[in-house]
Design an enzyme around this catalytic site. Structure first.
Site, PDB file in Angstrom:
ATOM      1  N   LYS A  62      -1.184  14.110   5.276  1.00  8.36           N
ATOM      2  CA  LYS A  62      -0.761  13.859   6.663  1.00  8.36           C
ATOM      3  C   LYS A  62      -1.639  12.788   7.289  1.00  8.36           C
ATOM      4  CE  LYS A  62       1.037  18.429   7.576  1.00  8.36           C
ATOM      5  NZ  LYS A  62       0.976  19.674   8.289  1.00  8.36           N
ATOM      6  N   LYS A  75      -2.647   9.520   8.523  1.00 11.09           N
ATOM      7  CA  LYS A  75      -1.830   8.331   8.814  1.00 11.09           C
ATOM      8  C   LYS A  75      -2.420   7.061   8.218  1.00 11.09           C
ATOM      9  CE  LYS A  75       0.365  10.132  12.888  1.00 11.09           C
ATOM     10  NZ  LYS A  75       0.231  10.429  14.299  1.00 11.09           N
ATOM     11  N   ASP A  87      -7.445  12.241  -3.319  1.00 13.75           N
ATOM     12  CA  ASP A  87      -8.635  12.779  -2.684  1.00 13.75           C
ATOM     13  C   ASP A  87      -9.669  11.674  -2.780  1.00 13.75           C
ATOM     14  OD1 ASP A  87      -9.548  15.287  -1.344  1.00 13.75           O
ATOM     15  OD2 ASP A  87     -11.256  14.895  -2.646  1.00 13.75           O
ATOM     16  N   ASP A 126     -14.383   3.023   7.388  1.00 18.21           N
ATOM     17  CA  ASP A 126     -14.185   1.570   7.214  1.00 18.21           C
ATOM     18  C   ASP A 126     -15.105   0.706   8.096  1.00 18.21           C
ATOM     19  OD1 ASP A 126     -12.382   1.773   5.166  1.00 18.21           O
ATOM     20  OD2 ASP A 126     -10.611   1.602   6.434  1.00 18.21           O
ATOM     21  N   LYS A 177      -8.243  -5.354   2.169  1.00 19.22           N
ATOM     22  CA  LYS A 177      -8.581  -3.983   1.755  1.00 19.22           C
ATOM     23  C   LYS A 177      -7.556  -3.449   0.746  1.00 19.22           C
ATOM     24  CE  LYS A 177      -9.525   0.737   3.080  1.00 19.22           C
ATOM     25  NZ  LYS A 177      -9.331   1.853   3.979  1.00 19.22           N
ATOM     26  N   HIS A 219     -10.667   1.146  -3.383  1.00 17.31           N
ATOM     27  CA  HIS A 219     -10.602   2.281  -4.300  1.00 17.31           C
ATOM     28  C   HIS A 219      -9.169   2.813  -4.432  1.00 17.31           C
ATOM     29  CE1 HIS A 219     -11.227   3.213  -0.156  1.00 17.31           C
ATOM     30  NE2 HIS A 219     -11.138   4.514  -0.287  1.00 17.31           N
ATOM     31  N   ARG A 220      -8.462   2.899  -3.299  1.00 14.71           N
ATOM     32  CA  ARG A 220      -7.087   3.420  -3.300  1.00 14.71           C
ATOM     33  C   ARG A 220      -6.156   2.445  -4.034  1.00 14.71           C
ATOM     34  NH1 ARG A 220      -7.556   4.718   1.363  1.00 14.71           N
ATOM     35  NH2 ARG A 220      -8.227   6.816   0.833  1.00 14.71           N
TER      36      ARG A 220
HETATM   37  P1  IMP Z   1      -9.537  13.700   2.036  1.00 14.48           P
HETATM   38  O1  IMP Z   1      -9.275  12.880   0.796  1.00 14.48           O
HETATM   39  O2  IMP Z   1      -8.301  14.048   2.756  1.00 14.48           O
HETATM   40  O3  IMP Z   1     -10.464  14.840   1.760  1.00 14.48           O
HETATM   41  O4  IMP Z   1     -10.299  12.784   3.076  1.00 14.48           O
HETATM   42  C1  IMP Z   1     -11.101  11.771   2.661  1.00 14.48           C
HETATM   43  C2  IMP Z   1     -11.971  11.288   3.805  1.00 14.48           C
HETATM   44  O5  IMP Z   1     -12.802  10.267   3.230  1.00 14.48           O
HETATM   45  C3  IMP Z   1     -11.215  10.628   4.928  1.00 14.48           C
HETATM   46  O6  IMP Z   1     -10.942  11.519   5.962  1.00 14.48           O
HETATM   47  C4  IMP Z   1     -12.173   9.532   5.358  1.00 14.48           C
HETATM   48  O7  IMP Z   1     -13.143  10.069   6.218  1.00 14.48           O
HETATM   49  C5  IMP Z   1     -12.866   9.158   4.061  1.00 14.48           C
HETATM   50  N1  IMP Z   1     -12.135   8.047   3.401  1.00 14.48           N
HETATM   51  C6  IMP Z   1     -11.374   8.094   2.288  1.00 14.48           C
HETATM   52  N2  IMP Z   1     -10.850   6.891   2.015  1.00 14.48           N
HETATM   53  C7  IMP Z   1     -11.262   6.082   2.996  1.00 14.48           C
HETATM   54  C8  IMP Z   1     -11.022   4.712   3.267  1.00 14.48           C
HETATM   55  O8  IMP Z   1     -10.267   4.004   2.587  1.00 14.48           O
HETATM   56  N3  IMP Z   1     -11.634   4.231   4.353  1.00 14.48           N
HETATM   57  C9  IMP Z   1     -12.468   4.970   5.149  1.00 14.48           C
HETATM   58  N4  IMP Z   1     -12.701   6.252   4.962  1.00 14.48           N
HETATM   59  C10 IMP Z   1     -12.104   6.812   3.875  1.00 14.48           C
END
Ligand code: IMP
Length: 197
Positions: free
Chosen positions: A10, A12, A71, A156, A176, A181-182
């Site tokens: 969820k 965004k 994750d 970020d 980005k 990573h994503r």
């Molecule tokens: P989860 O994967 O839902 O447990 O949440 C991962 C958390 O890591 C996010 O709520 C962010 O705080 C942080 N995070 C993960 N990927 C990013 C990113 O691409 N940019 C900034 N923060 C990130």
């Protein structure tokens, strides 16, 4: 014909990036924001991989549709890898992100440039009716001494990727979505998917 896939989140910020990174691929994407009444998922695993597999498996079980979950989190060398797998819960799930970012900056006050290393990690898990598979992406960089920029989400504004001198918060979203990573994990997923599905 476009292949239907659900993104099990969820968040965004993540949804926007998933859609952008996979936009030129043959997917019709929906997320948990498009599906009502799904129970929440307890992210209590000890690793990014455990949590990603749990999320995608849970949503596949409920919907019966191919599903991907990510994750992800930030590992900071100076803080022994924190916030890591607890990135979203760090200093409290409902604490505003800017407060968490400021907390990290103050904990790292005085840390020299060569001690400011950090990395974002993302594990994407795919589940369908006969397979579970994971893909990892890593983006190395360093922690800035101030929050900068308002692009992206989460950490970020304090993360400067390698070979740049601006934070992800300041860099164009297209940058980005090319180096993150994503993006790396999703590219691995896509390359596997087109060969195997
Ligand atoms: P989860 O994967 O839902 O447990 O949440 C991962 C958390 O890591 C996010 O709520 C962010 O705080 C942080 N995070 C993960 N990927 C990013 C990113 O691409 N940019 C900034 N923060 C990130």
């Amino acid at each position: 014909m476009k292949r239907k896939i659900i993104i099990a989140t969820k968040n965004k910020g993540k949804i926007k990036e998933f859609k952008k990174i996979l936009s030129d691929k043959e997917f019709e994407i929906s997320s948990l924001l498009d599906i009502s009444d799904l129970p929440g998922i307890n992210e209590d695993g000890n690793s990014f991989e455990d949590n990603a597999v749990k999320k995608s498996g849970h949503i596949f079980d409920l919907t019966g549709k191919p599903c991907i979950a990510d994750d992800s989190g930030l590992e900071i060398d100076y803080l022994d890898g924190a916030p890591g797998v607890k990135s979203s819960r760090y200093y409290g799930i409902s604490t505003p992100q800017s407060v968490k970012n400021e907390k990290i900056i103050s904990m790292m006050k005085g840390a020299k440039e060569n001690k400011r290393g950090a990395q974002f990690i993302c594990v994407v898990a795919f589940t369908d009716n006969n397979e579970k598979k994971t893909f990892e992406g890593v983006c190395k960089g360093r922690i800035s001494d101030k929050q900068k920029g308002s692009n992206g989400f989460g950490y970020d504004p304090i993360f400067i990727p390698e070979e740049f001198d601006k934070t992800f918060g300041e860099l164009d979203e297209d940058v980005k979505n090319r180096i993150s990573h994503r993006a790396k994990a999703l590219r691995k997923f896509y390359n596997w998917f087109v060969k195997n599905k």
